[in-house]
Design an enzyme around this catalytic site. Structure first.
Site, PDB file in Angstrom:
ATOM      1  N   THR A 131       8.504  -6.141  10.449  1.00 20.68           N
ATOM      2  CA  THR A 131       8.226  -6.231  11.887  1.00 20.68           C
ATOM      3  C   THR A 131       6.753  -6.489  12.162  1.00 20.68           C
ATOM      4  OG1 THR A 131       8.072  -3.815  11.863  1.00 20.68           O
ATOM      5  CG2 THR A 131      10.141  -4.764  12.632  1.00 20.68           C
ATOM      6  N   ASP A 132       5.892  -6.158  11.194  1.00 16.43           N
ATOM      7  CA  ASP A 132       4.443  -6.236  11.460  1.00 16.43           C
ATOM      8  C   ASP A 132       3.995  -7.660  11.758  1.00 16.43           C
ATOM      9  OD1 ASP A 132       4.948  -6.970   8.826  1.00 16.43           O
ATOM     10  OD2 ASP A 132       3.182  -5.964   7.995  1.00 16.43           O
ATOM     11  N   GLY A 165       4.410  -0.102  -4.054  1.00 14.29           N
ATOM     12  CA  GLY A 165       4.614  -0.192  -2.618  1.00 14.29           C
ATOM     13  C   GLY A 165       3.963   0.926  -1.839  1.00 14.29           C
ATOM     14  N   LEU A 166       2.968   1.596  -2.443  1.00 12.72           N
ATOM     15  CA  LEU A 166       2.270   2.690  -1.771  1.00 12.72           C
ATOM     16  C   LEU A 166       0.871   2.284  -1.337  1.00 12.72           C
ATOM     17  CD1 LEU A 166       3.408   5.742  -3.934  1.00 12.72           C
ATOM     18  CD2 LEU A 166       4.341   4.923  -1.771  1.00 12.72           C
ATOM     19  N   SER A 167       0.617   0.982  -1.338  1.00 13.88           N
ATOM     20  CA  SER A 167      -0.603   0.415  -0.774  1.00 13.88           C
ATOM     21  C   SER A 167      -1.867   0.817  -1.517  1.00 13.88           C
ATOM     22  CB  SER A 167      -0.721   0.794   0.709  1.00 13.88           C
ATOM     23  OG  SER A 167      -1.632  -0.046   1.356  1.00 13.88           O
ATOM     24  N   SER A 168      -1.818   0.683  -2.844  1.00 15.65           N
ATOM     25  CA  SER A 168      -3.009   0.980  -3.644  1.00 15.65           C
ATOM     26  C   SER A 168      -4.159   0.034  -3.300  1.00 15.65           C
ATOM     27  CB  SER A 168      -2.680   0.886  -5.136  1.00 15.65           C
ATOM     28  OG  SER A 168      -2.188  -0.407  -5.471  1.00 15.65           O
ATOM     29  N   GLU A 226      -8.715  -8.941   2.413  1.00 14.16           N
ATOM     30  CA  GLU A 226      -7.505  -9.257   1.639  1.00 14.16           C
ATOM     31  C   GLU A 226      -6.950 -10.620   2.024  1.00 14.16           C
ATOM     32  OE1 GLU A 226      -3.533  -7.052  -0.100  1.00 14.16           O
ATOM     33  OE2 GLU A 226      -5.041  -5.920   1.015  1.00 14.16           O
ATOM     34  N   ASP A 237      -1.312  -1.441   6.488  1.00 16.72           N
ATOM     35  CA  ASP A 237      -1.777  -0.637   5.362  1.00 16.72           C
ATOM     36  C   ASP A 237      -3.207  -0.155   5.570  1.00 16.72           C
ATOM     37  OD1 ASP A 237       0.669  -1.279   4.376  1.00 16.72           O
ATOM     38  OD2 ASP A 237      -0.054  -2.577   2.772  1.00 16.72           O
ATOM     39  N   TYR A 279       9.557 -13.889   0.751  1.00 12.18           N
ATOM     40  CA  TYR A 279       8.777 -13.286   1.839  1.00 12.18           C
ATOM     41  C   TYR A 279       8.242 -14.382   2.754  1.00 12.18           C
ATOM     42  CZ  TYR A 279       4.966 -10.686   4.104  1.00 12.18           C
ATOM     43  OH  TYR A 279       4.116 -10.117   5.016  1.00 12.18           O
TER      44      TYR A 279
END
Length: 390
Positions: free
Chosen positions: A41-42, A129-132, A165, A177, A226
């Site tokens: 959705t972002d 998927g934890l946004s390292s 990024e 993130d 994606y």
């Protein structure tokens, strides 16, 4: 490890890595994150509902007299040097790109970044998927800004890190993130409007633990699919904007409008749009459910989110479905769904605190029995956003 122990251990490690320094390094941390609901959705200007977690990137930093960033990563056991005056710096598809990119963008925005010796430590699992990456970017940014005797609002820091990024690393990510790495709040999830960037910290139940289960698979289709789905959404918007006033993104379309004009859309585009439109509605409903401590409603919304991602957006896979189906049958599970881009990666599970250990055993045995793959399981709590540790 507590913040106090982390602080002591980091300083000792820094002295070992950079023995010439006689002063104590300053220590900064920025958390990783998980997303309770609101997937894909972002980039449609929609709503997301992440939480910062108690796994973080830590940076110890001390100034140098020259224009060099001397950066050591404990995880990779590697040290790289970067000249801040290197105008033609290019990404190397290397962990250091995230640090270099932040330094470059900060300078472009007028921050007089100084040379420094930097030690990086992280307990955010890579590729889970934890946004390292955002955790590293934000920790780097606040460290370099502070050392340069500069101040920036947290929102500007999040935007600068996203820009690093996007423009330097080359990953076209949204702002979720970096935003939650800056604005996370202990024991709260962060409701975020990705268009206006307005946000709200919503308390999480005290008897619930955030459990992230890593399927340990990542299918090769992920990156191309994606981009394809982003394109699908843009195509749907272009068609719907011809018949619905003021439509700039799928965020602006209601389910009634989508169904009214369904005949204009090929079935594929209709299903892609239906996921985004209904997912936005689910995020809004999830916020209300959490406000009212209605865990049954929240769990039902997470279940519907996974089904929509699986059937309409088609970004799930067998391993994710197995993991979610197993979790859904566990008595202490409030809700479970895939989280992240899809085609592998992780699930997010809301588990009653007293049953966390039993859940980990149950999922590990059930998932490995069904797939032959041993999962990784991370027990997390919602944490505060980036800060200096004094």
């Amino acid at each position: 490890m507590t913040d106090e122990h982390q602080l002591t251990d980091l300083r000792e490690s820094f002295r070992h890595q950079f023995p010439a320094h006689k002063i104590q390094p300053r220590i900064f941390r920025a958390p990783g994150r998980t997303n309770l609901i609101g997937e894909h959705t972002d980039y449609n200007d929609g709503f997301v509902f992440p939480a910062a977690i108690d796994r973080a990137t830590w940076i110890a930093i001390t100034p140098r007299k020259d224009r060099t960033l001397n950066i050591h990563s404990e995880h990779f056991n590697e040290t790289i040097e970067f000249n801040l005056d290197e105008a033609s710096a290019k990404p190397r598809k290397h962990w250091s790109d995230y640090v270099r990119g932040v330094a470059i963008i900060l300078q472009k925005c007028g921050v007089a970044v100084q040379g420094a010796d930097i030690l990086i430590r992280s307990d955010v699992p890579l590729g889970a998927g934890l946004s390292s990456s955002a955790s590293l970017e934000v920790a780097t940014a606040i460290a370099l800004i502070a050392q340069s005797n500069h101040e920036l609002p947290k929102l500007e820091i999040a935007k600068l890190c996203q820009r690093a990024e996007n423009e330097f690393v080359g990953a076209h990510v949204g702002i979720m993130d970096q935003f939650v790495a800056c604005f996370g709040k202990s024991n709260h999830a962060i409701f975020l409007d990705c268009r206006s960037l307005s946000h709200e910290a919503v308390p999480l139940p005290t008897n619930i633990r955030l459990i992230v289960c890593n399927t340990m698979v990542r299918h090769e289709i992920a990156s191309g699919a994606y981009n394809e789905r982003r394109k699908n959404c843009e195509e749907a918007v272009a068609i719907l904007a011809q018949v619905i006033p003021n439509v700039r993104a799928l965020r602006d379309v209601t389910l009634d409008q989508l169904q009214k004009h369904a005949q204009l859309l090929p079935d594929l585009l209709f299903r892609r749009a239906r996921h985004v439109v209904t997912e936005n509605a689910r995020v809004l409903a999830a916020r209300e459910a959490l406000r009212n401590n209605d865990l049954e409603a929240l769990g039902a919304l997470m279940q519907k989110s996974h089904a929509s991602l699986r059937d309409d957006y088609e970004v799930s896979c067998n391993e994710l479905d197995v993991m979610v189906n197993l979790a859904s049958k566990f008595s202490g599970c409030v809700g479970a769904r895939m989280t992240g881009g899809g085609f592998g990666g992780c699930t997010i599970n809301l588990i009653r605190t007293e049953q966390v250990e039993d859940f980990a055993i149950y999922i590990r045995e059930g998932y490995q029995g069904a797939t032959g793959i041993a999962p990784e399981i991370y027990s997390c709590a919602a944490a505060d956003g980036a800060t200096e540790i004094i």
